[in-house]
Design a protein around this motif. Structure first.
Motif, PDB file in Angstrom:
ATOM      1  N   LEU A   1       0.825  -1.223   0.000  1.00  0.00           N
ATOM      2  CA  LEU A   1       0.000   0.000   0.000  1.00  0.00           C
ATOM      3  C   LEU A   1       0.852   1.262   0.000  1.00  0.00           C
ATOM      4  N   ILE A   2       1.895   1.270   0.814  1.00  0.00           N
ATOM      5  CA  ILE A   2       2.788   2.441   0.861  1.00  0.00           C
ATOM      6  C   ILE A   2       3.408   2.686  -0.507  1.00  0.00           C
ATOM      7  N   HIS A   3       3.860   1.610  -1.142  1.00  0.00           N
ATOM      8  CA  HIS A   3       4.460   1.730  -2.481  1.00  0.00           C
ATOM      9  C   HIS A   3       3.444   2.239  -3.495  1.00  0.00           C
ATOM     10  N   ALA A   4       2.219   1.689  -3.433  1.00  0.00           N
ATOM     11  CA  ALA A   4       1.186   2.091  -4.396  1.00  0.00           C
ATOM     12  C   ALA A   4       0.808   3.558  -4.230  1.00  0.00           C
TER      13      ALA A   4
ATOM     14  N   PHE B   1       2.866   8.141   4.650  1.00  0.00           N
ATOM     15  CA  PHE B   1       3.316   8.399   6.018  1.00  0.00           C
ATOM     16  C   PHE B   1       2.224   8.081   7.042  1.00  0.00           C
ATOM     17  N   ILE B   2       0.953   8.300   6.649  1.00  0.00           N
ATOM     18  CA  ILE B   2      -0.161   7.914   7.526  1.00  0.00           C
ATOM     19  C   ILE B   2      -0.159   6.397   7.716  1.00  0.00           C
ATOM     20  N   LEU B   3       0.040   5.668   6.616  1.00  0.00           N
ATOM     21  CA  LEU B   3       0.106   4.209   6.683  1.00  0.00           C
ATOM     22  C   LEU B   3       1.284   3.743   7.523  1.00  0.00           C
ATOM     23  N   PHE B   4       2.411   4.394   7.337  1.00  0.00           N
ATOM     24  CA  PHE B   4       3.617   4.016   8.089  1.00  0.00           C
ATOM     25  C   PHE B   4       3.405   4.225   9.585  1.00  0.00           C
TER      26      PHE B   4
ATOM     27  N   PRO C   1      12.334   2.318   1.007  1.00  0.00           N
ATOM     28  CA  PRO C   1      12.559   2.975  -0.287  1.00  0.00           C
ATOM     29  C   PRO C   1      11.382   3.825  -0.745  1.00  0.00           C
ATOM     30  N   SER C   2      10.159   3.329  -0.570  1.00  0.00           N
ATOM     31  CA  SER C   2       8.979   4.111  -0.968  1.00  0.00           C
ATOM     32  C   SER C   2       8.837   5.354  -0.106  1.00  0.00           C
ATOM     33  N   LEU C   3       9.120   5.224   1.177  1.00  0.00           N
ATOM     34  CA  LEU C   3       9.018   6.380   2.074  1.00  0.00           C
ATOM     35  C   LEU C   3      10.064   7.435   1.731  1.00  0.00           C
TER      36      LEU C   3
END
Length: 404
Positions: free
Chosen positions: A31-34, A45-48, A64-66
């Motif tokens: 999800l973070i990557h998408a 960042f909300i997901l993280f 890496p996505s962050l």
């Protein structure tokens, strides 16, 4: 997948509970990557944050996505860099490359390449206990960022050089560098290991003066530090002032109460964990069983131990088995402790026999003590303390020849 499809997919994962059922970070990373690919600047960042709140540990595929999502904010990117250090991943080649690209956006490519490379090597030295090499590299580095200092603080703390960890922190603050949360947690933990109350208070004072928010992890480290320094009231004040508490926070408070022989308070805090809707873990039970052992609450301790499996589906560790033997043994129930060991469904390790041996010494039980001691020495022949305890048991029973 377009933005609408992504939102629908995210919604399905939440409503079905799939996102929260597993401790595997795979779905969170996806999800973070998408969201990063969709250039949704806040959602990654909300997901993280939710990921950490649910005690799901990020891995090398999370960051890496962050880093890419941080491309419009240098402060956020530096914070993510600090978290990479905290989770022990700066040496990963792909993360390394992403960090260089991130700093390159802000025209710091050369410096970034050098700093990131040095920091990765610095981290590797610290992880392998080569602190002399780490210090030499640190001194020789032409540029040092917050991550460099944090790595040294954390490395010193984890390698038993706690005073050095505080020294690096103090130098860092004197240079007007703002430490990350990871820096503060490491130096506070170092103060706790030393029992250095004054130094720990000074770090806490720095946090207060800078109006730094007491996160669950920072608060937990403060509670643990004050507990180890014998300052129970200070630990209680920190715990009471925290707006956000995670299970690790409650565990630290239970542990602190147990260490100060406040068994009733420890067990009351355990009940509060359940009232808060949290599921206790193995550490929670280890601490509450320790509290029961210290104040002699045998029946309650047995109930807690049984509930691990019957209510929470937790398989006991060796440490919890040792705690139960200690609980029964301290109460003089030596035969019950011996029978408990006999019924253990796992291999009996040295710490369990050590707990029984200690109880036998306390109550002057030579026969069972000798048996426990021999079992312990069969597993850990280098454990010299067992020979001393056996000798003390024999001499206490008037068996001077055996004691010698």
């Amino acid at each position: 997948m377009d933005g609408v499809q992504l939102s629908q997919f995210h919604c399905v994962l939440i409503t079905t509970g799939l996102l929260y059922k597993s401790k595997d970070p795979f779905l969170w990373n996806t999800l973070i990557h998408a969201y990063t690919l969709q250039q949704c600047s806040k959602n990654p960042f909300i997901l993280f944050t939710q990921m950490l709140k649910n005690q799901i540990h990020p891995d090398k595929f999370t960051f890496p996505s962050l880093i890419k999502a941080s491309s419009t904010s240098k402060p956020i990117g530096r914070t993510i860099h600090g978290l990479i250090i905290k989770h022990g991943l700066p040496s990963d080649d792909f993360i390394h490359s992403c960090l260089i690209q991130f700093y390159g956006i802000f025209a710091e490519t050369d410096d970034a390449r050098q700093i990131v490379s040095h920091n990765a090597l610095l981290d590797a030295y610290c992880k392998n206990g080569k602190m002399a090499s780490a210090r030499q590299l640190f001194v020789q580095m032409p540029w040092r960022d917050v991550v460099s200092w944090t790595t040294m603080v954390n490395g010193c703390a984890k390698n038993g050089r706690c005073r050095e960890a505080f020294g690096f922190f103090k130098s860092m603050v004197d240079m007007d560098l703002s430490p990350h949360e990871a820096t503060l947690v490491s130096v506070i933990s170092a103060c706790g290991s030393l029992g250095a109350a004054n130094e720990g208070k000074s770090v806490h004072g720095y946090v207060i003066r800078r109006s730094i928010m007491i996160t669950p992890f920072l608060g937990t480290s403060l509670i643990d530090m004050y507990g180890k320094c014998g300052l129970l009231k200070a630990a209680i004040i920190v715990f009471g002032s925290m707006q956000l508490k995670q299970l690790c926070t409650w565990n630290a408070m239970i542990s602190t109460f147990a260490a100060h022989d406040c068994g009733n308070e420890a067990m009351s805090t355990y009940n509060d964990v359940l009232k808060a809707g949290l599921k206790p873990n193995g550490i929670t039970f280890l601490e509450v069983l320790t509290a029961c052992a210290r104040v002699g609450c045998v029946e309650l301790g047995i109930n807690y131990f049984d509930s691990m499996h019957t209510e929470f589906n937790i398989s006991p560790w060796t440490e919890q088995y040792s705690c139960m033997v200690n609980l029964l043994g301290a109460a003089g129930l030596l035969q019950e402790a011996s029978e408990f060991i006999r019924r253990m469904p796992v291999d009996v390790e040295g710490s369990v026999w050590g707990a029984l041996l200690g109880a036998c010494r306390l109550h002057g039980e030579s026969g069972l003590g000798e048996s426990a001691g021999q079992r312990l020495l069969g597993l850990e022949p280098e454990r010299s303390g067992a020979y001393v305890v056996l000798s003390n048991i024999d001499s206490g029973c008037g068996r001077w020849q055996e004691a010698v």
